[in-house]
Write a protein that holds these residues in place. Structure first.
Motif, PDB file in Angstrom:
ATOM      1  N   UNK A 251     -18.892  -8.424  20.669  1.00  0.00           N
ATOM      2  CA  UNK A 251     -17.958  -7.621  21.463  1.00  0.00           C
ATOM      3  C   UNK A 251     -18.617  -7.094  22.736  1.00  0.00           C
ATOM      4  N   UNK A 252     -19.883  -6.720  22.646  1.00  0.00           N
ATOM      5  CA  UNK A 252     -20.595  -6.267  23.847  1.00  0.00           C
ATOM      6  C   UNK A 252     -20.671  -7.390  24.882  1.00  0.00           C
ATOM      7  N   UNK A 253     -20.996  -8.599  24.420  1.00  0.00           N
ATOM      8  CA  UNK A 253     -21.064  -9.728  25.350  1.00  0.00           C
ATOM      9  C   UNK A 253     -19.696  -9.986  25.983  1.00  0.00           C
ATOM     10  N   UNK A 254     -18.663  -9.916  25.157  1.00  0.00           N
ATOM     11  CA  UNK A 254     -17.317 -10.187  25.671  1.00  0.00           C
ATOM     12  C   UNK A 254     -16.852  -9.086  26.627  1.00  0.00           C
ATOM     13  N   UNK A 255     -17.226  -7.849  26.329  1.00  0.00           N
ATOM     14  CA  UNK A 255     -16.929  -6.750  27.255  1.00  0.00           C
ATOM     15  C   UNK A 255     -17.616  -7.007  28.595  1.00  0.00           C
ATOM     16  N   UNK A 256     -18.871  -7.439  28.516  1.00  0.00           N
ATOM     17  CA  UNK A 256     -19.638  -7.722  29.729  1.00  0.00           C
ATOM     18  C   UNK A 256     -18.956  -8.796  30.572  1.00  0.00           C
ATOM     19  N   UNK A 257     -18.535  -9.864  29.900  1.00  0.00           N
ATOM     20  CA  UNK A 257     -17.894 -10.971  30.623  1.00  0.00           C
ATOM     21  C   UNK A 257     -16.580 -10.536  31.264  1.00  0.00           C
ATOM     22  N   UNK A 258     -15.802  -9.748  30.524  1.00  0.00           N
ATOM     23  CA  UNK A 258     -14.515  -9.309  31.074  1.00  0.00           C
ATOM     24  C   UNK A 258     -14.701  -8.328  32.226  1.00  0.00           C
ATOM     25  N   UNK A 259     -15.671  -7.434  32.096  1.00  0.00           N
ATOM     26  CA  UNK A 259     -15.949  -6.526  33.212  1.00  0.00           C
ATOM     27  C   UNK A 259     -16.428  -7.308  34.437  1.00  0.00           C
ATOM     28  N   UNK A 260     -17.221  -8.340  34.192  1.00  0.00           N
ATOM     29  CA  UNK A 260     -17.700  -9.192  35.289  1.00  0.00           C
ATOM     30  C   UNK A 260     -16.517  -9.844  36.000  1.00  0.00           C
ATOM     31  N   UNK A 261     -15.602 -10.393  35.205  1.00  0.00           N
ATOM     32  CA  UNK A 261     -14.425 -11.052  35.779  1.00  0.00           C
ATOM     33  C   UNK A 261     -13.518 -10.053  36.503  1.00  0.00           C
ATOM     34  N   UNK A 262     -13.516  -8.815  36.009  1.00  0.00           N
ATOM     35  CA  UNK A 262     -12.675  -7.783  36.631  1.00  0.00           C
ATOM     36  C   UNK A 262     -13.336  -7.173  37.864  1.00  0.00           C
TER      37      UNK A 262
END
Length: 299
Positions: free
Chosen positions: A257-268
């Motif tokens: 979940x931390x990795x996925x949060x990171x990726x989504x924040x990056x995309x945002x």
């Protein structure tokens, strides 16, 4: 009348006998590298009185597999095959094959593992219905095809596992299968199907009062949102999953979940939070390493 006072003693005697057999097996396993054939022969000769040698070899292989002794386990199963074939015992062969498949998978020999699990499936079709056997080979094939990134085949076998679990009345396994299927759907790029499967799994998880199942469902729904390009919504869903995971800790899920949060924040476009969650995910690697280190404080 049964003397109930004797039952614990009998149970204790059985436990001691089982422990001695396991200790003897562990002792024999040390000789495997030196002489595999001699190892197999000695295990076969040491089979308990009244137990068919093929059955004893299969049982011993299962014990060794639980101890991550995969190659010695496979050597015993090879011998069990010969014994079952000599007796034309297809049921025995099916149970050997269904154990060999995942062992080869654990050794990163996926194609060989798949071959043996498919042999188990083929034999099972001509045997009396055995849901446990079906669940075994279906789950293993789903997992191995996932490793091979053959998503359609993985989905098929996880569906078999899901249907079988449901017929057995095992809600936990049914829920797990649904949630695994939802992640396969993500890998296939099918956000709608992933969301549908995750919602079913999440509903079952809620009925089971299992927060990890619910967290995994939210994780997949978040993945589906990210797949659709809605990263802000994905972040919200991932955070909800983390809130549930906090009540039923699972470090692997938390790291995902931390990795996925990171990726989504990056995309945002939020670089700062993306880096923050990348660091949190990396920190969990160090936590795992610390937990794996032996505790010498008692020495």
């Amino acid at each position: 009348m049964t003397d109930k006072s004797r039952e614990p003693m009998s149970s204790s005697a059985e436990d001691r006998k089982d422990r001695r057999q396991r200790e003897r097996l562990a002792e024999l396993t040390r000789s495997f590298k030196k002489d595999p054939k001699d190892f197999v022969q000695k295990v076969e000769q040491a089979c308990p009185v009244g137990t068919p040698p093929a059955t004893a070899l299969l049982d011993a292989a299962v014990v060794l597999a639980e101890q991550d002794e995969f190659k010695p386990a496979l050597a015993l199963l090879d011998r069990a095959i010969a014994l079952y074939e000599a007796k034309h015992d297809n049921a025995g062969l099916a149970h050997v094959y269904v154990n060999m498949g995942p062992l080869y998978g654990m050794l990163d020999e996926m194609e060989k593992g798949i071959t043996f699990s498919l042999k188990a499936e083929a034999l099972a079709k001509d045997l009396p219905a055995d849901p446990e056997l079906t669940l075994h080979y279906a789950s293993d094939l789903g997992g191995m095809y996932t490793e091979m990134e053959e998503w359609d085949k993985a989905m098929h076998y996880f569906q078999v596992a899901c249907t079988t679990s449901k017929s057995m009345g095992n809600k936990d396994l049914e829920t797990d299968a649904l949630l695994i299927m939802s992640q396969v759907a993500i890998a296939q790029g099918d956000a709608a199907k992933a969301r549908e499967l995750a919602e079913k799994g999440g509903a079952l998880g809620k009925a089971l009062h299992d927060k990890l199942f619910q967290a995994r469902a939210l994780q997949t729904i978040g993945d589906a949102s990210a797949l659709d390009g809605n990263h802000e919504q994905a972040v919200v869903l991932f955070q909800q999953a983390l809130d549930l995971e906090a009540d039923q800790p699972d470090l692997d899920l938390r790291q995902q979940l931390f990795w996925e949060m990171s990726e989504s924040y990056e995309e945002a476009g939020n670089k700062e939070l993306a880096e923050d969650y990348r660091s949190r995910a990396a920190d969990l690697d160090e936590t795992d390493e610390d937990m794996d280190e032996p505790d010498d404080s008692a020495d």
